[in-house]
Scaffold this motif. Structure first.
Motif, PDB file in Angstrom:
ATOM      1  N   GLN A  97     -13.824 -25.317   7.367  1.00 23.86           N
ATOM      2  CA  GLN A  97     -12.681 -25.352   6.450  1.00 23.86           C
ATOM      3  C   GLN A  97     -13.105 -25.830   5.062  1.00 23.86           C
ATOM      4  O   GLN A  97     -12.698 -25.250   4.039  1.00 23.86           O
ATOM      5  CB  GLN A  97     -11.606 -26.265   7.030  1.00 23.86           C
ATOM      6  N   ALA A 101     -13.297 -23.522   1.509  1.00 20.27           N
ATOM      7  CA  ALA A 101     -12.519 -23.914   0.332  1.00 20.27           C
ATOM      8  C   ALA A 101     -13.324 -23.813  -0.962  1.00 20.27           C
ATOM      9  O   ALA A 101     -12.749 -23.742  -2.054  1.00 20.27           O
ATOM     10  CB  ALA A 101     -11.998 -25.337   0.504  1.00 20.27           C
ATOM     11  N   PRO A 104     -14.850 -17.893  -2.793  1.00 16.17           N
ATOM     12  CA  PRO A 104     -13.740 -17.010  -3.127  1.00 16.17           C
ATOM     13  C   PRO A 104     -12.874 -16.782  -1.889  1.00 16.17           C
ATOM     14  O   PRO A 104     -13.382 -16.797  -0.760  1.00 16.17           O
ATOM     15  CB  PRO A 104     -14.437 -15.715  -3.558  1.00 16.17           C
ATOM     16  N   PRO A 105     -11.562 -16.567  -2.050  1.00 20.88           N
ATOM     17  CA  PRO A 105     -10.662 -16.482  -0.891  1.00 20.88           C
ATOM     18  C   PRO A 105     -11.019 -15.378   0.101  1.00 20.88           C
ATOM     19  O   PRO A 105     -10.726 -15.501   1.293  1.00 20.88           O
ATOM     20  CB  PRO A 105      -9.284 -16.239  -1.519  1.00 20.88           C
ATOM     21  N   GLU A 106     -11.669 -14.315  -0.364  1.00 22.64           N
ATOM     22  CA  GLU A 106     -12.044 -13.230   0.552  1.00 22.64           C
ATOM     23  C   GLU A 106     -13.053 -13.686   1.602  1.00 22.64           C
ATOM     24  O   GLU A 106     -13.091 -13.166   2.718  1.00 22.64           O
ATOM     25  CB  GLU A 106     -12.661 -12.058  -0.232  1.00 22.64           C
ATOM     26  N   CYS A 108     -13.742 -15.895   4.038  1.00 19.09           N
ATOM     27  CA  CYS A 108     -13.009 -16.900   4.804  1.00 19.09           C
ATOM     28  C   CYS A 108     -13.475 -17.039   6.244  1.00 19.09           C
ATOM     29  O   CYS A 108     -12.918 -17.842   7.000  1.00 19.09           O
ATOM     30  CB  CYS A 108     -11.515 -16.564   4.785  1.00 19.09           C
ATOM     31  N   THR A 300     -16.030 -11.658   5.012  1.00 19.12           N
ATOM     32  CA  THR A 300     -14.611 -11.331   4.989  1.00 19.12           C
ATOM     33  C   THR A 300     -14.080 -11.124   6.408  1.00 19.12           C
ATOM     34  O   THR A 300     -14.847 -10.939   7.360  1.00 19.12           O
ATOM     35  CB  THR A 300     -14.380 -10.037   4.198  1.00 19.12           C
TER      36      THR A 300
END
Length: 493
Positions: A97, A101, A104-106, A108, A300
């Motif tokens: 986690q 953070a 980049p949000p992609e 994950c 991703t």
């Protein structure tokens, strides 16, 4: 001989046992007179006699050797539990986690592994299962790891295998290294604003050939800054342009941050961010555990889903074990609490200024490139011809050792003095480094140095090609220790 932790041997006993039991291809720094390091703290290392050395090259102990917070986190968890990562444990998910953070949000989805080599090998597997393609594009001079799949894409090593048992596969395609000082397109011939397009065109040409051969692009893999290839900073927007072309051809883009991530650039946590690019897969390693073996792959949801659908589970016995993850979290804590990214910026700005002052004083420096805690000094015999000063670079590295400063050299001509120390390296340390570089370059300029015979130093990217009989032969011919050490200084990966 027992296995006592308090066992004490002389340096020469250690050397003799190493020769007897350790494979000869496992190399040492300063092979003719290796250092025996017995302890370290922060940016300093200490030999068996207690001599202190300033460490300018150790990009593994990222937050400093034996950082108390990191040591405590690992030892506390080891007292409680260390086990197979297929049991649930909070450390794994919390570290995942926290790392996500920073991305980049992609990006994950996380896979934990043990080393940068494992991370890059897994990245290639992910790319293959997602694209169903076979063709891999990599950069010239690249180094991505020591396993077979990565030697395939690492010309830094592959080009120097001499027994013919391992050659570049047909599915690997090598693009031009975007080196604007020594590469195919140079700053003397083209304006800098054209460089990204010129070097990206090398990848475009490869893609066109792959498609003409009715094959599918799998991936493009590159470090976000090229380390072993000579401390290369890419032209602005280079990665963005390449990523666009690769994705248009149905491939995925892999950013190798094993050596250059975790805030080394100072401005960003990840070096690809400094290029304004977003990869499909990111690999991290070395700094992640500050010397403890832990690494990871980020990707991703789409790529992770393709891998999950391949028909087999992915299992890594130790990847993400509780102790490794405790250490990984401690490293993240220290980067923040000790303000190490801010320190990288401050020290990097100072070194930029001081290195350029050295360049004004010493014709030996042809080019300076770097950012934060990542710098290279490209040494030349002549600034007009840019002939590599290989011997002079070797002299500096080995004389620096005599001055208790640990440096290394790299690049295709072994003429680039490279700097990538623990991130706690201070302004006072930087002043010490610059002062000694000035001293050693002055020795060369005044003819006090004895760089040795140019033909005796390899220019094949591998500083460890001479065996013991050669050294003995040199000694009988009256070669000094300094001259002998020219061949055998460290070349950290």
């Amino acid at each position: 001989m027992d296995g006592s932790a308090n066992l004490k041997m002389s340096k020469w006993e250690t050397i003799n046992l190493r020769k007897k039991f350790v494979g000869p291809s496992c190399t040492l720094f300063y092979k003719s007179d290796p250092l025996k390091i017995e302890k370290a703290l922060g940016q300093y290392m200490y030999d068996e006699e207690g001599q202190e050395y300033l460490d300018c090259i150790n990009n593994v102990c990222h937050v400093g050797h034996c950082h108390p917070a990191v040591v405590e986190a690992g030892s506390k968890q080891m007292y409680k539990l260390n086990t197979n990562s297929r049991f649930l444990h909070d450390n794994l998910v919390v570290l995942a986690q926290r790392l996500v953070a920073t991305m980049p949000p992609e990006l994950c989805m996380v896979y934990f592994v043990n080393s940068g080599s494992e991370a890059n090998d897994l990245a290639l597997r992910l790319a293959r299962h997602h694209t169903k393609g076979s063709e891999i594009i990599a950069l010239d001079r690249a180094y991505h790891g020591h396993v077979v799949s990565l030697i395939d894409v690492s010309t830094y090593k592959l080009n120097h295998i001499t027994d013919g048992m391992h050659t570049k596969p047909d599915f690997v395609h090598i693009a031009e290294c975007p080196d604007t000082y020594r590469g195919k397109y140079r700053d003397t011939e083209h304006p800098m604003e054209e460089m990204a397009d010129l070097y990206a065109s090398s990848v475009d040409d490869i893609i066109a050939k792959i498609q003409a051969d009715k094959k599918q692009v799998c991936c493009y893999i590159a470090e976000s800054m090229q380390s072993c290839g000579g401390q290369i900073i890419y032209p602005k927007d280079y990665l963005k342009k390449v990523f666009r072309s690769v994705r248009s051809a149905g491939g995925v883009c892999i950013a190798d941050e094993v050596q250059v991530g975790f805030g080394r650039v100072g401005t960003h946590m990840w070096s690809f961010d400094a290029q304004g690019s977003v990869p499909d897969i990111v690999t991290v390693g070395k700094p992640m555990g500050n010397g403890h073996p832990i690494a990871a792959v980020f990707t991703t949801r789409e790529v992770a889903a393709s891998f999950a659908a391949c028909g087999i589970e992915y299992f890594n016995t130790y990847g993400g074990n509780p102790v490794s993850c405790a250490i990984g979290m401690a490293v993240l804590d220290v980067i923040k609490s000790d303000k190490l990214m801010e320190n990288a910026l401050k020290v990097g700005d100072f070194l930029s200024l001081k290195f350029n002052e050295l360049k004004s004083k010493h014709q030996l420096i042809g080019n300076i490139r770097g950012v934060g805690m990542f710098w290279g000094l490209d040494l030349v015999k002549d600034r007009a011809t840019r002939q590599p000063a290989t011997q002079e670079a070797a002299y500096i590295v080995n004389r620096a050792k005599e001055e208790h400063i640990l440096l290394s050299r790299d690049g295709p001509d072994d003429n680039v003095i490279k700097f990538k120390p623990p991130m706690c390296f201070s302004l006072a340390n930087a002043e010490t480094l610059v002062k000694h570089l000035d001293l050693l370059m002055t020795e060369i300029a005044e003819g006090k140095a004895a760089p040795g015979d140019e033909n005796q130093v390899p220019s094949n990217g591998n500083s460890f090609v001479h065996d013991e009989p050669v050294h003995k032969k040199l000694k009988t011919n009256g070669v000094s220790n300094t001259e002998l050490n020219l061949w055998t200084e460290p070349s950290i990966n």
